[in-house]
Motif scaffolding. Structure first.
Motif, PDB file in Angstrom:
ATOM      1  N   GLU A  20      -6.262   4.626   0.698  1.00 17.83           N
ATOM      2  CA  GLU A  20      -5.180   4.896  -0.112  1.00 17.83           C
ATOM      3  C   GLU A  20      -4.834   6.385  -0.079  1.00 17.83           C
ATOM      4  OE1 GLU A  20      -6.351   1.523  -3.614  1.00 17.83           O
ATOM      5  OE2 GLU A  20      -7.252   3.817  -3.869  1.00 17.83           O
ATOM      6  N   ALA A  45      -1.061   5.419  -2.476  1.00 17.67           N
ATOM      7  CA  ALA A  45      -1.757   4.645  -3.648  1.00 17.67           C
ATOM      8  C   ALA A  45      -1.338   3.223  -3.789  1.00 17.67           C
ATOM      9  CB  ALA A  45      -1.668   5.516  -4.735  1.00 17.67           C
ATOM     10  N   ASP A  46      -0.081   3.042  -3.487  1.00 18.07           N
ATOM     11  CA  ASP A  46       0.864   1.714  -3.667  1.00 18.07           C
ATOM     12  C   ASP A  46       0.181   0.761  -2.326  1.00 18.07           C
ATOM     13  OD1 ASP A  46       1.422   2.451  -5.935  1.00 18.07           O
ATOM     14  OD2 ASP A  46       3.309   3.174  -5.342  1.00 18.07           O
ATOM     15  N   ASN A  82      -8.146  -4.090  -2.441  1.00 15.34           N
ATOM     16  CA  ASN A  82      -7.639  -3.555  -3.559  1.00 15.34           C
ATOM     17  C   ASN A  82      -6.560  -3.912  -4.432  1.00 15.34           C
ATOM     18  OD1 ASN A  82      -5.122  -3.037  -2.223  1.00 15.34           O
ATOM     19  ND2 ASN A  82      -5.067  -0.730  -2.151  1.00 15.34           N
ATOM     20  N   ASN A 116      -3.567  -3.755  -4.871  1.00 17.94           N
ATOM     21  CA  ASN A 116      -2.277  -3.973  -4.353  1.00 17.94           C
ATOM     22  C   ASN A 116      -2.011  -5.283  -3.383  1.00 17.94           C
ATOM     23  OD1 ASN A 116      -1.394  -1.731  -5.519  1.00 17.94           O
ATOM     24  ND2 ASN A 116      -2.266  -0.482  -3.807  1.00 17.94           N
TER      25      ASN A 116
END
Length: 269
Positions: free
Chosen positions: A105, A110-111, A135, A137
Motif C-alpha cells: 500500500e 492506499a487505494d 485488503n 480494496n
C-alpha cells in the motif's frame, strides 16, 4: 478475451505457477506477459508462447487485470513502484514471503487492491498450499479469479486477519521441511532396523505419501485413521507408546511451529 496477467519474476516459483496456469487452461499464453531481468529465465518463459520483457519500462502500452509479484522480498522496494501506474485498473498479488500488505500500500497507493499469498514448495508440482489475505480494496470477483488461478498450483484458502500469516508460514510455509525431515528420520530408523538404504528410503517416502493421500481423500479425521491402524497390544501401538507418550511428538511440533512463527514475526519487522 481473457483476463490479462503480468507475472513479475519467473524464477522457480514464478515459472512453476506459469506452467500450472497454462497447463490447466486457467490462462492462454496470449493473456500473459512475463517480466524477468534474467535472460535465460526470460527465454525459458518465452518457450510457452507468452510475451516477455526484461523490465517494466519495456511494457509500453501493455495493460493488465492482475499483476503478480513472484520476486524475493529483498527486492520488493526496488521492483514494485514501477507498477504503481496500473493501480487504477489492475489488482496486485504478492507471493513474497514476510512482506506485509501495508508495504505494498505504501509503494502502490492506499487505494490499490492487494492480495498477499503464502505458497509452499509443493506448488511447483501442483500440490501446494496457498493461503490468501486480501485488503479492503479487493473486489469479490477479483478474489475469486485469483483463487481459481492459484488452484492450478494446489489447494487455496483465505484468512481475514493478516497477523495469522506468521502462523500460516510456520505450519504450511515451513511445513514441507518438517515432513522431509520426518522422511529422513524414518529412513534412518529403517536402516538401523536392518533394511538396505534404498529400500528404507522407498518405504519411508511412499508411506508418508500414501498416508497423506488417504488422510486427504478418505474424509476421516486423522485421529480416526490412526485408531484404525492401531490394534491393541500390536506393533503400531508399541511405536505410538513412544511417539504419543507424554505427548512427545505433539509437544515437539507445537514448539517447532511456535519457533517458526516467532521468527516470521521478527523477519516481518
Amino acid at each position: 478475451m481473457g483476463r490479462k496477467v503480468i507475472l513479475v519474476g519467473c524464477g522457480n516459483m514464478g515459472y512453476a505457477m506459469l506452467k500450472g496456469w497454462l497447463a490447466a487452461g486457467r490462462l492462454a499464453p496470449a493473456d500473459v506477459t512475463v517480466v524477468e531481468p534474467n535472460p535465460e529465465l526470460r527465454a525459458r518463459a518465452a518457450t510457452h508462447g507468452v510475451k516477455v520483457a526484461g523490465e517494466a519500462g519495456e511494457l509500453g502500452e501493455v495493460t493488465a487485470d492482475l499483476v503478480i509479484f513472484a520476486v524475493k522480498p529483498q527486492v520488493i522496494r526496488n521492483v514494485v513502484p514501477a507498477y504503481r501506474g496500473m493501480a487504477g485498473s489492475a489488482a496486485y498479488v504478492s507471493v513474497a514471503a514476510g512482506t506485509a500488505v501495508a508495504t505494498f500500500e505504501e509503494l502502490l497507493g492506499a487505494d490499490a487492491a492487494i492480495i498477499r499469498c503464502m505458497p509452499n514448495t509443493p506448488a511447483a508440482i501442483g500440490k501446494g498450499m496457498m493461503v490468501l489475505f486480501a485488503n479492503r480494496n479487493v473486489r469479490g470477483e477479483t478474489k475469486t479469479f485469483v483463487e481459481t488461478l492459484l488452484t492450478a498450483s494446489g489447494a487455496v484458502t483465505s484468512i481475514d486477519d493478516e497477523t495469522l500469516m506468521d502462523a500460516v508460514t510456520a505450519v504450511s510455509g515451513s511445513g514441507p521441511a518438517y515432513v522431509f525431515h520426518f522422511i529422513e528420520c524414518l529412513t534412518a530408523a529403517g536402516e538401523k532396523a536392518g533394511l538396505p538404504g534404498e529400500t528404507a528410503r522407498l518405504l519411508a517416502m511412499q508411506t508418508v505419501y500414501g498416508a497423506a493421500c488417504l488422510a486427504r481423500e478418505s474424509g476421516e479425521a486423522p485421529g480416526r485413521l490412526r485408531e484404525q491402524v492401531t490394534s491393541p497390544g500390536g506393533t503400531t501401538a508399541a511405536a505410538l507408546d513412544i511417539l504419543m507418550g507424554e505427548e512427545r511428538l505433539k509437544t515437539l511440533l507445537v514448539d517447532a511451529v511456535e519457533a517458526a512463527r516467532r521468527r516470521s514475526v521478527e523477519l516481518g519487522k
